[in-house]
Design a protein around this motif. Structure first.
Motif, short mmCIF file in Angstrom:
data_model
loop_
_atom_site.label_atom_id
_atom_site.label_comp_id
_atom_site.label_asym_id
_atom_site.label_seq_id
_atom_site.Cartn_x
_atom_site.Cartn_y
_atom_site.Cartn_z
N PRO A 117 0.81 -1.23 0.00
CA PRO A 117 0.00 0.00 0.00
C PRO A 117 0.84 1.27 0.00
O PRO A 117 0.29 2.37 0.04
CB PRO A 117 -0.80 -0.12 1.30
CG PRO A 117 0.02 -0.96 2.19
CD PRO A 117 0.76 -1.92 1.31
N ILE A 121 -1.21 4.84 0.08
CA ILE A 121 -1.75 4.99 1.42
C ILE A 121 -1.91 6.45 1.83
O ILE A 121 -2.88 6.82 2.51
CB ILE A 121 -0.88 4.21 2.44
CG1 ILE A 121 -1.63 4.04 3.76
CG2 ILE A 121 0.47 4.86 2.63
CD1 ILE A 121 -2.88 3.22 3.65
N LEU A 158 -2.39 -2.38 5.32
CA LEU A 158 -3.46 -1.41 5.12
C LEU A 158 -4.22 -1.19 6.42
O LEU A 158 -4.52 -0.05 6.80
CB LEU A 158 -4.41 -1.90 4.02
CG LEU A 158 -5.68 -1.08 3.81
CD1 LEU A 158 -5.35 0.35 3.40
CD2 LEU A 158 -6.59 -1.74 2.76
N TYR A 187 4.87 0.60 9.04
CA TYR A 187 3.46 0.98 9.23
C TYR A 187 3.16 1.19 10.71
O TYR A 187 2.33 2.05 11.05
CB TYR A 187 2.57 -0.10 8.62
CG TYR A 187 2.81 -0.24 7.14
CD1 TYR A 187 2.10 0.51 6.22
CD2 TYR A 187 3.81 -1.09 6.67
CE1 TYR A 187 2.35 0.41 4.87
CE2 TYR A 187 4.08 -1.19 5.31
CZ TYR A 187 3.35 -0.43 4.41
OH TYR A 187 3.62 -0.51 3.07
#
Length: 532
Positions: A117, A121, A158, A187
């Motif tokens: 992503p 994102i 995600l 992330y």
């Protein structure tokens, strides 16, 4: 908009979403959860995620190290803003939130699992934050559901990014557990920064940094807390700089934010001095990270570092090596002003003149530690010595060490004859010569092919030596082996080729599956025919 934001801070209703993946697939969060309370690096058993494709028997599958794909995208590949993909994912999420049917969830899941992503994102989160069409409680429930239940890494990433909207302890706990694996650290740190107060983020950052060693650590160090405290600065200089990828990625960040020049001002211990050496060497090397000329106090740090070097053990050979790097750097006018460069040069010359180094270098050539051995090897060569006998002895003592490349770094044909004899006795040449294929030679099953490759690539400098190995290389399934064998033959005078060479090359041509290798065989056979 205000109502949407207010909903974020309400407890979500009990939400249910359909499982659209095989129930036999294991959730990534469940895979990592058993180690959620640990403080150290994940064990080897946890490193290979359950969605990792099984390696192919022929070794042709290229497997990225954890976090390496996102790391490569972030550092070396120009990645733009994929607004179309962001819009598609946004629409898919909205449909699921409005009606969580299997069809809608399947569409979202398949879209999310396709690739990283990273490219979309930012646009997705910006669009989502500005939207009033999303039920925040449903979104939070969806993010938690996917973060804890999804078996595919891109979907989990995600979900982790979506958790940045929800400043709850649950979010932090999930991010902490998932972020302990290098694949997800990026992330985790981005989302944590968004939902935590600065002092809380600093604590979580350091705890997470101690749990990662590869790309995860790089991503963390590139996203340091603002104004890192003394504990973080000390960790950066003593341990944090080190990673399983390249120190060059993190060296500048550790020097600049760890205030290396200040740490070297007073007394230092061996651990800090080693960290300083690795950091300085990483910055001097430069790419792929920032180079030393971008460090605000480079000359001062180098000078203070040199004043602490006192040879005592073979481990200090690292400092001898880095002192040489600084000495060479001091000759570059753009590095520092004339006075600073003169001081650095004088310190470097004093260090190089210390009488303890030759004995330490000799001892290093026989040391058990591989890093010390290779440092001593390089220093011996720099001083005009011949380390080959030590390399040969070490290989005989530890053949699993893989020193074939180093054994070939000589211009002495007698040494090469010994290497060839070793190869003929230690390598299973019959097994290697199983027939030409289009193989990249990746994986542990090709370890002997790799050893042969190191030998073949330098045989071009020793005409007439190693025909048995060249013949084996021409029959290897690994394409590079065949190229290296041809490199040697093309450099040899025809008079030194054995009688069987032409027939062997003709047979190899008839069985060669690679067009480029077949063309080289045809050209070489033509040259040999012209000289008859």
């Amino acid at each position: 908009m205000k109502e949407w934001i207010a909903n974020i801070f309400r407890q979500p209703d009990e939400q249910r979403f359909p499982v659209v993946w095989s129930t036999e697939q294991r959730a990534i969060y469940g895979w990592l959860a058993p180690w959620s309370q640990e403080t150290g690096v994940l064990p080897e058993a946890a490193q290979t995620l359950p969605d990792e494709p099984a390696p192919q028997e022929d070794g042709q599958t290229l497997r990225w190290a954890p976090g390496a794909l996102d790391g490569a995208f972030g550092h070396h590949i120009a990645h733009g803003s994929d607004r179309d993909k962001a819009a598609q994912v946004m629409q898919a999420i909205v449909r699921v939130l409005r009606r969580s049917s299997s069809k809608n969830m399947q569409a979202l899941y398949q879209l999310a699992k396709q690739d990283t992503p990273l490219n979309f994102i930012d646009d997705l989160l910006k669009t989502m934050a500005a939207s009033e069409a999303i039920d925040a409680r449903r979104l939070r429930a969806l993010a938690v559901f996917l973060a804890t239940r999804a078996p595919d890494r891109q979907v989990v990433k995600l979900a982790m990014a979506l958790l940045a909207f929800f400043p709850y302890q649950q979010s932090v706990d999930l991010l902490r557990t998932l972020g302990s694996h290098d694949e997800f650290t990026l992330y985790a740190v981005v989302a944590m920064r968004a939902i935590l107060l600065p002092e809380e983020f600093a604590q979580e950052w350091l705890a997470l940094a101690k749990r990662t060693t590869g790309w995860g650590r790089i991503q963390l160090i590139e996203r340091l807390p603002d104004a890192p405290d003394r504990a973080i600065r000390q960790w950066l200089l003593r341990e944090g700089y080190n990673n399983a990828v390249m120190v060059e990625y993190t060296a500048w960040h550790c020097a600049e934010q760890g205030r290396l020049h200040e740490a070297l001002e007073g007394e230092v211990d061996a651990e800090l001095l080693k960290g300083a050496a690795e950091i300085l060497r990483g910055m001097i090397s430069g790419q792929p990270g920032p180079a030393i000329d971008e460090y605000s106090f480079a000359a001062l740090a180098c000078e203070r570092y040199l004043t602490h070097i006192q040879p005592g053990t073979v481990a200090d050979l690292l400092h001898y090596e880095v002192a040489g790097d600084i000495g060479r750097l001091a000759h570059e006018e753009e590095f520092a002003d004339e006075t600073e460069r003169q001081r650095l040069t004088a310190l470097y010359e004093q260090i190089r003149a210390l009488p303890e180094w030759p004995a330490l270098i000799e001892a290093g050539l026989h040391h058990d530690d591989a890093m010390i051995f290779h440092t001593a090897l390089q220093l011996c060569r720099e001083q005009g010595g011949d380390p080959w006998p030590a390399i040969y002895h070490r290989h005989r003592e530890r053949p699993e060490g893989g020193l074939w490349y180093q054994l070939m770094q000589t211009d002495n044909p007698d040494y090469i004859a010994q290497v060839i004899a070793l190869a003929e006795s230690e390598l299973d040449l019959t097994a290697i010569a199983s027939g030409p294929q289009k193989s990249l030679g990746m994986g542990p099953q090709y370890q002997q092919h790799s050893a042969l490759d190191f030998i073949l690539q330098d045989l071009k400098g020793f005409p007439g030596q190693g025909w048995t190995l060249i013949r084996t290389g021409l029959k290897s399934p690994v394409t590079r082996n065949r190229h290296m064998a041809l490199n040697a033959l093309e450099a040899w005078p025809q008079a030194l080729l054995p009688v069987e060479a032409v027939a062997m090359l003709a047979e190899a041509k008839s069985k060669e599956p690679e067009e480029e290798v077949r063309q080289r065989l045809t050209q070489l056979l033509g040259q040999l025919a012209e000289k008859d």
